[in-house]
Design a protein around this motif. Structure first.
Motif, PDB file in Angstrom:
ATOM      1  N   GLY A   7      12.288  51.247   4.945  1.00 27.52           N
ATOM      2  CA  GLY A   7      13.589  50.858   4.421  1.00 27.52           C
ATOM      3  C   GLY A   7      13.458  50.065   3.138  1.00 27.52           C
ATOM      4  N   TRP A  34      16.574  59.458  15.226  1.00 28.93           N
ATOM      5  CA  TRP A  34      16.911  58.353  14.330  1.00 28.93           C
ATOM      6  C   TRP A  34      18.389  58.023  14.530  1.00 28.93           C
ATOM      7  N   ARG A  36      21.415  54.853  13.363  1.00 29.14           N
ATOM      8  CA  ARG A  36      21.659  53.784  12.404  1.00 29.14           C
ATOM      9  C   ARG A  36      22.841  52.943  12.856  1.00 29.14           C
ATOM     10  N   GLN A  37      22.814  51.695  12.424  1.00 32.60           N
ATOM     11  CA  GLN A  37      23.890  50.777  12.777  1.00 32.60           C
ATOM     12  C   GLN A  37      24.254  49.946  11.560  1.00 32.60           C
ATOM     13  N   ARG A  43      26.170  51.833  16.932  1.00 31.56           N
ATOM     14  CA  ARG A  43      24.969  52.574  16.551  1.00 31.56           C
ATOM     15  C   ARG A  43      25.286  54.069  16.637  1.00 31.56           C
ATOM     16  N   ASP A  88      25.672  54.902   3.628  1.00 35.03           N
ATOM     17  CA  ASP A  88      24.448  55.082   4.407  1.00 35.03           C
ATOM     18  C   ASP A  88      23.757  53.750   4.684  1.00 35.03           C
ATOM     19  N   ALA A  90      22.612  50.668   6.382  1.00 29.09           N
ATOM     20  CA  ALA A  90      22.560  50.361   7.813  1.00 29.09           C
ATOM     21  C   ALA A  90      21.134  49.972   8.177  1.00 29.09           C
ATOM     22  N   TYR A  92      18.245  51.236  10.392  1.00 29.24           N
ATOM     23  CA  TYR A  92      17.859  52.525  10.961  1.00 29.24           C
ATOM     24  C   TYR A  92      16.808  52.296  12.047  1.00 29.24           C
ATOM     25  N   TYR A  93      17.030  52.946  13.187  1.00 34.81           N
ATOM     26  CA  TYR A  93      16.144  52.812  14.333  1.00 34.81           C
ATOM     27  C   TYR A  93      15.594  54.180  14.721  1.00 34.81           C
ATOM     28  N   GLY A 119      14.289  48.006  14.002  1.00 36.94           N
ATOM     29  CA  GLY A 119      14.977  48.682  12.921  1.00 36.94           C
ATOM     30  C   GLY A 119      14.357  48.406  11.567  1.00 36.94           C
TER      31      GLY A 119
END
Length: 126
Positions: A7, A34, A36-37, A43, A88, A90, A92-93, A119
């Motif tokens: 990231g 994947w 994202r939150q 999420r 976009d 966020a 990301y996990y 994340g």
């Protein structure tokens, strides 16, 4: 264990590649996803890949801009993000579910996944 990385801060229109490193595998196949939150939001699913054959499932919101891939030799999953937009932004996990499953809408359900990494923050400036 899952470890997400890659990231950072990028301008709108730019690209980033996120990496998810898996260790301590207990299954010969997984679905790796994947999510994202964004701040104040739920999420949400972004993309997933079936480990054994590389079958992918991409959220409509990112289709055509994001791709997911895997590197079997190193137990890595990547999320290539192109044409990034401010929305976009966020954390990301990456997540994993042991086993081999048919593609279905359950892949979009964060509660279906068993393992989660920490994340990695993606910030897209306008």
């Amino acid at each position: 264990q899952l470890q997400a990385s890659g990231g950072g801060l990028v301008q709108a229109g730019g690209s980033l590649r996120l990496s998810c490193a898996a260790s301590g595998r207990t299954s010969t196949s997984y679905t790796v996803g994947w999510f994202r939150q964004a701040p104040g939001k739920e999420r949400e699913f972004v993309a997933a890949i079936r480990w054994r054959d590389g079958l992918t499932y991409i959220a409509e919101s990112v289709k055509g801009r994001f791709t997911i891939s895997r590197e079997n030799a190193n137990d890595m999953v990547y999320l290539q993000m192109n044409s990034l937009k401010p929305e976009d932004t966020a954390v990301y996990y990456c997540a994993a579910k042991p086993g081999h499953f048919a593609v279905s809408s359950v892949w979009r359900d964060r509660y279906w996944f068993t393992y989660w990494g920490q994340g990695t923050l993606v910030t897209v400036s306008s």
